[in-house]
Design an enzyme around this catalytic site. Structure first.
Site, PDB file in Angstrom:
ATOM      1  N   ASP A 184       0.070   5.755  11.904  1.00  0.00           N
ATOM      2  CA  ASP A 184      -0.387   4.341  12.361  1.00  0.00           C
ATOM      3  C   ASP A 184       1.062   3.591  12.431  1.00  0.00           C
ATOM      4  O   ASP A 184       0.943   2.355  12.618  1.00  0.00           O
ATOM      5  CB  ASP A 184      -1.268   3.561  11.334  1.00  0.00           C
ATOM      6  CG  ASP A 184      -0.777   3.320  10.037  1.00  0.00           C
ATOM      7  OD1 ASP A 184       0.215   3.748   9.640  1.00  0.00           O
ATOM      8  OD2 ASP A 184      -1.644   2.610   9.135  1.00  0.00           O
ATOM      9  N   SER A 235       0.503  -1.246  -0.113  1.00  0.00           N
ATOM     10  CA  SER A 235      -0.066   0.150   0.038  1.00  0.00           C
ATOM     11  C   SER A 235       0.927   1.207   0.055  1.00  0.00           C
ATOM     12  O   SER A 235       0.276   2.439  -0.568  1.00  0.00           O
ATOM     13  CB  SER A 235      -0.795   0.101   1.229  1.00  0.00           C
ATOM     14  OG  SER A 235      -0.330  -0.068   2.479  1.00  0.00           O
ATOM     15  N   HIS A 293       1.944   3.623   7.586  1.00  0.00           N
ATOM     16  CA  HIS A 293       1.476   4.606   6.324  1.00  0.00           C
ATOM     17  C   HIS A 293       1.939   6.044   6.556  1.00  0.00           C
ATOM     18  O   HIS A 293       1.546   6.625   7.446  1.00  0.00           O
ATOM     19  CB  HIS A 293       0.024   4.682   6.264  1.00  0.00           C
ATOM     20  CG  HIS A 293      -0.496   3.148   5.665  1.00  0.00           C
ATOM     21  ND1 HIS A 293      -1.056   2.367   6.620  1.00  0.00           N
ATOM     22  CD2 HIS A 293      -0.424   2.418   4.542  1.00  0.00           C
ATOM     23  CE1 HIS A 293      -1.151   0.951   5.947  1.00  0.00           C
ATOM     24  NE2 HIS A 293      -0.942   1.337   4.708  1.00  0.00           N
TER      25      HIS A 293
END
Length: 210
Positions: free
Chosen positions: A187, A17, A190
């Site tokens: 977090d 991601s 990210h």
């Protein structure tokens, strides 16, 4: 240090991601909103005559085994000259949120397989990026031992394949002494806009663009 890319090179970003970052699945010119897009934009603006092509095939949630499973279509068939890879945090994360661990040994085996394949079929060169985690929220501190083993595997493979290595974990650790960890990645995984900028600067320095 001069830019490592040659005229008309094809540079592929691969990963999870952090690389994906909303990239288009239908438009190769839309590389998303993360470090991959920023690196491509910077180099394209600074070296337009080089006509370098940048591609992003990061997929959110991927582990090293997922890269291996899609490697033919998402790397070999694209014929890149350079492959930049950031993979590993999900190999750690799934052990803690899904009871689906990946050993450092399995991670290394799958990672070596894709590098070997790209070198054999494409004579590709590599930019290997260190997976990273910051200690926020506090439970991320439990991930450190597991991720460190994978970081060591990535470093080993960088030596083995003569890759450019981008030490993101160390860079974020150093940055977190200047501002709280959540400033860089809320977090722990990210990156924030500042975190993405930190990654972009490091990657560009590594390839001789800064």
């Amino acid at each position: 240090m001069a830019l490592v890319f040659n005229d008309n090179d094809r540079v592929l970003f691969q990963g999870d991601s952090i690389t994906d970052w909303g990239r288009s699945r239908t438009d190769d010119n839309n590389l998303g909103g993360g470090y991959a897009a920023a690196c491509a934009a910077w180099i394209s603006a600074a070296y337009p005559a080089r006509k370098i092509t940048f591609l992003n095939r990061g997929i959110s949630g991927n582990r090293a085994c997922d890269l291996k499973a899609r490697w033919q279509a998402d790397c070999i068939d694209l014929k890149p000259n350079w492959v930049s890879i950031l993979i590993g945090i999900n190999d750690t994360w799934r052990a803690f949120d899904s009871n689906s661990p990946t050993t450092a040994e399995a991670y290394e085996v799958d990672y070596r397989a894709i590098l070997t394949d790209a070198r054999a079929k494409l004579s590709a060169k590599f930019i290997l990026c260190e997976p990273f985690v910051l200690p926020c929220p506090a439970d991320r501190e439990k991930w450190r031992l597991d991720l460190d083993a994978k970081i060591n595997a990535a470093r080993k493979l960088a030596r083995e394949f003569g890759a450019i290595f981008v030490p993101f974990d160390g860079l974020f650790a150093a940055a977190a002494t200047q501002r709280e960890p959540a400033f860089w990645a809320g977090d722990g995984v990210h990156p924030s806009p500042a975190g993405n900028a930190l990654m972009t600067q490091a990657w560009l320095r590594a390839v001789g663009a800064l």
